[in-house]
Motif scaffolding. Sequence first.
Motif, PDB file in Angstrom:
ATOM      1  N   VAL A   1      66.765  44.884  42.310  1.00 25.94           N
ATOM      2  CA  VAL A   1      66.205  43.749  41.584  1.00 25.94           C
ATOM      3  C   VAL A   1      67.363  42.969  40.978  1.00 25.94           C
ATOM      4  O   VAL A   1      68.261  43.551  40.354  1.00 25.94           O
ATOM      5  N   ALA A   2      67.377  41.659  41.210  1.00 31.87           N
ATOM      6  CA  ALA A   2      68.497  40.841  40.757  1.00 31.87           C
ATOM      7  C   ALA A   2      68.046  39.395  40.622  1.00 31.87           C
ATOM      8  O   ALA A   2      67.129  38.947  41.327  1.00 31.87           O
ATOM      9  N   PRO A   3      68.679  38.628  39.723  1.00 31.03           N
ATOM     10  CA  PRO A   3      68.341  37.206  39.601  1.00 31.03           C
ATOM     11  C   PRO A   3      68.712  36.452  40.871  1.00 31.03           C
ATOM     12  O   PRO A   3      69.757  36.714  41.479  1.00 31.03           O
ATOM     13  N   ASN A   4      67.861  35.508  41.235  1.00 28.99           N
ATOM     14  CA  ASN A   4      68.020  34.814  42.506  1.00 28.99           C
ATOM     15  C   ASN A   4      68.944  33.605  42.384  1.00 28.99           C
ATOM     16  O   ASN A   4      68.527  32.451  42.493  1.00 28.99           O
ATOM     17  N   TYR A   5      70.210  33.885  42.133  1.00 30.34           N
ATOM     18  CA  TYR A   5      71.252  32.855  42.197  1.00 30.34           C
ATOM     19  C   TYR A   5      72.551  33.535  42.569  1.00 30.34           C
ATOM     20  O   TYR A   5      72.570  34.748  42.860  1.00 30.34           O
ATOM     21  N   GLU A   6      73.641  32.807  42.602  1.00 29.62           N
ATOM     22  CA  GLU A   6      74.893  33.287  43.179  1.00 29.62           C
ATOM     23  C   GLU A   6      75.309  34.662  42.663  1.00 29.62           C
ATOM     24  O   GLU A   6      75.664  35.546  43.432  1.00 29.62           O
TER      25      GLU A   6
ATOM     26  N   ALA B   1      78.678  52.231  52.991  1.00 36.24           N
ATOM     27  CA  ALA B   1      79.894  52.757  53.617  1.00 36.24           C
ATOM     28  C   ALA B   1      80.177  54.187  53.143  1.00 36.24           C
ATOM     29  O   ALA B   1      80.641  55.031  53.918  1.00 36.24           O
ATOM     30  N   LYS B   2      79.886  54.452  51.871  1.00 38.19           N
ATOM     31  CA  LYS B   2      80.114  55.788  51.324  1.00 38.19           C
ATOM     32  C   LYS B   2      79.012  56.765  51.735  1.00 38.19           C
ATOM     33  O   LYS B   2      79.258  57.958  51.882  1.00 38.19           O
ATOM     34  N   ARG B   3      77.801  56.229  51.881  1.00 37.22           N
ATOM     35  CA  ARG B   3      76.630  57.053  52.196  1.00 37.22           C
ATOM     36  C   ARG B   3      75.827  56.414  53.332  1.00 37.22           C
ATOM     37  O   ARG B   3      74.857  55.695  53.102  1.00 37.22           O
ATOM     38  N   PRO B   4      76.201  56.674  54.569  1.00 38.66           N
ATOM     39  CA  PRO B   4      75.484  56.081  55.708  1.00 38.66           C
ATOM     40  C   PRO B   4      74.020  56.479  55.784  1.00 38.66           C
ATOM     41  O   PRO B   4      73.237  55.827  56.490  1.00 38.66           O
ATOM     42  N   ASP B   5      73.626  57.523  55.057  1.00 42.82           N
ATOM     43  CA  ASP B   5      72.237  57.973  55.086  1.00 42.82           C
ATOM     44  C   ASP B   5      71.324  57.151  54.178  1.00 42.82           C
ATOM     45  O   ASP B   5      70.097  57.299  54.208  1.00 42.82           O
ATOM     46  N   VAL B   6      71.896  56.271  53.375  1.00 45.56           N
ATOM     47  CA  VAL B   6      71.108  55.470  52.439  1.00 45.56           C
ATOM     48  C   VAL B   6      70.266  54.436  53.189  1.00 45.56           C
ATOM     49  O   VAL B   6      70.721  53.823  54.152  1.00 45.56           O
ATOM     50  N   LYS B   7      69.021  54.235  52.693  1.00 47.60           N
ATOM     51  CA  LYS B   7      68.137  53.208  53.233  1.00 47.60           C
ATOM     52  C   LYS B   7      67.747  52.250  52.113  1.00 47.60           C
ATOM     53  O   LYS B   7      67.530  52.660  50.983  1.00 47.60           O
ATOM     54  N   TRP B   8      67.657  50.970  52.458  1.00 43.11           N
ATOM     55  CA  TRP B   8      67.282  49.936  51.486  1.00 43.11           C
ATOM     56  C   TRP B   8      65.833  49.563  51.746  1.00 43.11           C
ATOM     57  O   TRP B   8      65.506  48.929  52.743  1.00 43.11           O
ATOM     58  N   VAL B   9      64.951  49.977  50.844  1.00 40.40           N
ATOM     59  CA  VAL B   9      63.515  49.907  51.106  1.00 40.40           C
ATOM     60  C   VAL B   9      62.809  48.721  50.456  1.00 40.40           C
ATOM     61  O   VAL B   9      61.639  48.460  50.749  1.00 40.40           O
ATOM     62  N   GLY B  10      63.484  48.013  49.570  1.00 40.58           N
ATOM     63  CA  GLY B  10      62.824  46.870  48.928  1.00 40.58           C
ATOM     64  C   GLY B  10      63.776  46.092  48.043  1.00 40.58           C
ATOM     65  O   GLY B  10      64.797  46.627  47.593  1.00 40.58           O
ATOM     66  N   GLU B  11      63.436  44.827  47.810  1.00 37.74           N
ATOM     67  CA  GLU B  11      64.257  44.007  46.917  1.00 37.74           C
ATOM     68  C   GLU B  11      63.378  42.965  46.240  1.00 37.74           C
ATOM     69  O   GLU B  11      62.399  42.478  46.805  1.00 37.74           O
ATOM     70  N   GLN B  12      63.738  42.650  45.001  1.00 37.89           N
ATOM     71  CA  GLN B  12      63.028  41.650  44.218  1.00 37.89           C
ATOM     72  C   GLN B  12      64.043  40.633  43.696  1.00 37.89           C
ATOM     73  O   GLN B  12      65.120  41.008  43.231  1.00 37.89           O
ATOM     74  N   TRP B  13      63.673  39.341  43.742  1.00 32.06           N
ATOM     75  CA  TRP B  13      64.585  38.261  43.367  1.00 32.06           C
ATOM     76  C   TRP B  13      63.918  37.330  42.344  1.00 32.06           C
ATOM     77  O   TRP B  13      63.569  36.194  42.671  1.00 32.06           O
TER      78      TRP B  13
END
Length: 401
Positions: free
Chosen positions: A170-175, A190-202
């Motif tokens: 979750v992060a503000p939607n600007y630069e 790069a450190k953890r190739p097993d990580v998955k990114w399952v969602g994002e909020q802007w």
Amino acid sequence: MRILSRLALAGTVAVTLFAALPSLAADSIKIGEINSYSGLPAFTEPYRKGWQLALEEINAAGGVNGKPLEVISKDDGGKPASAITAANELTSSDGAVMLMGTFFSNVGLAVSDFAKQKDVMFLAAEPLTDAITWSKGNAQTFRLRPSNYMQAAMLAEEAAKLPAKNWATVAPNYEYGQSAVAVFKQILSAKRPDVKWVGEQWPTQGKIDAGPVVEALLATKPDAILNVTFGGDLVKFVREGSTRGLFKDRAVVSFLTGEPEYLAPLKDEAPTGWIVTGYPWNAVKTPAHDAFLKAYQAKYNDYPRLGSIVGYVTMKAAAAILAKAGSTDTAALIKAAEGLPLETPFGPISFRAIDHQSTMGAFVGKTAVQDGNGVMTDFVYRDGKDYLPDDATVKGMRPAP
């Protein structure tokens, strides 16, 4: 200190400040300062107190090469267009020989481009986007604070130790928010190739609708969350997340949350166990920080925030650059700043010649509640120079001069 104020164009308030001296007249060296004082006062007001303290110390010690420093300060309101108007007035009408300041990343990038086009030195204090020193870097721009890349590398180092595999963001939607998420994902993956990114909020910066954001994150069933919200958005996110159980049995890694300007307003609602970057002002025990803390509290009868440190060091850096250059010519200022060493309340830093990024570091620790207040615990200061890419990598990212 005498304060002279005047109303400038477009409703921008300009304030000229200098330490108590017999006369400034034409002998003063003018610095143009721009920041989002009305846009995010929680950070920028302590920042202003920091640079005012430093300015007073510099001028009390004789100024720069025998000349007093004068700061002409303007509020950009958090808007790039207003910042450009202010920068133009400062350099063309007010006689500023260099620019410093800015908070929001999009504003900092706008002023950086102005500095390039007008060939004036710009010392960016706070904007964290990596673009300001890399993909959109230029000879005229230097940056003080540790960048998104540097803070992401510090946080990812700790995040990689967690068992969590499924991450949401979750992060503000600007630069700033976009840059922080992108680089954290890159480094952690790069450190953890097993990580998955399952969602994002802007959410829109300053306008988060925290309930739906929290519910959307819950729906992704993450093991861990990266948070980049700050200020009032952070308060709302923490409250809704706590109420709806978002943080229960989940790790949270968070940019900036350990900074007192953002942690203190949460009081006993502060989250516990978040891995954060910040500034544990009351627990840093070094001679340099002790001296700063004593001077700051004596002048303001208040505790410093991270903004206070940033403002103080930015002003000291500007003075050191001018002193070394022995000139107000932009080329001489750039040459003086490249590789410049500087003592700060956090220890020694320098401005790298390769990308004009300073090696200022950050404290990394965990959030906790003590005596009804949010604090940082188990913290360690991470030296910025250990979290920057090598010269060959930087050359591949930075435009040719």
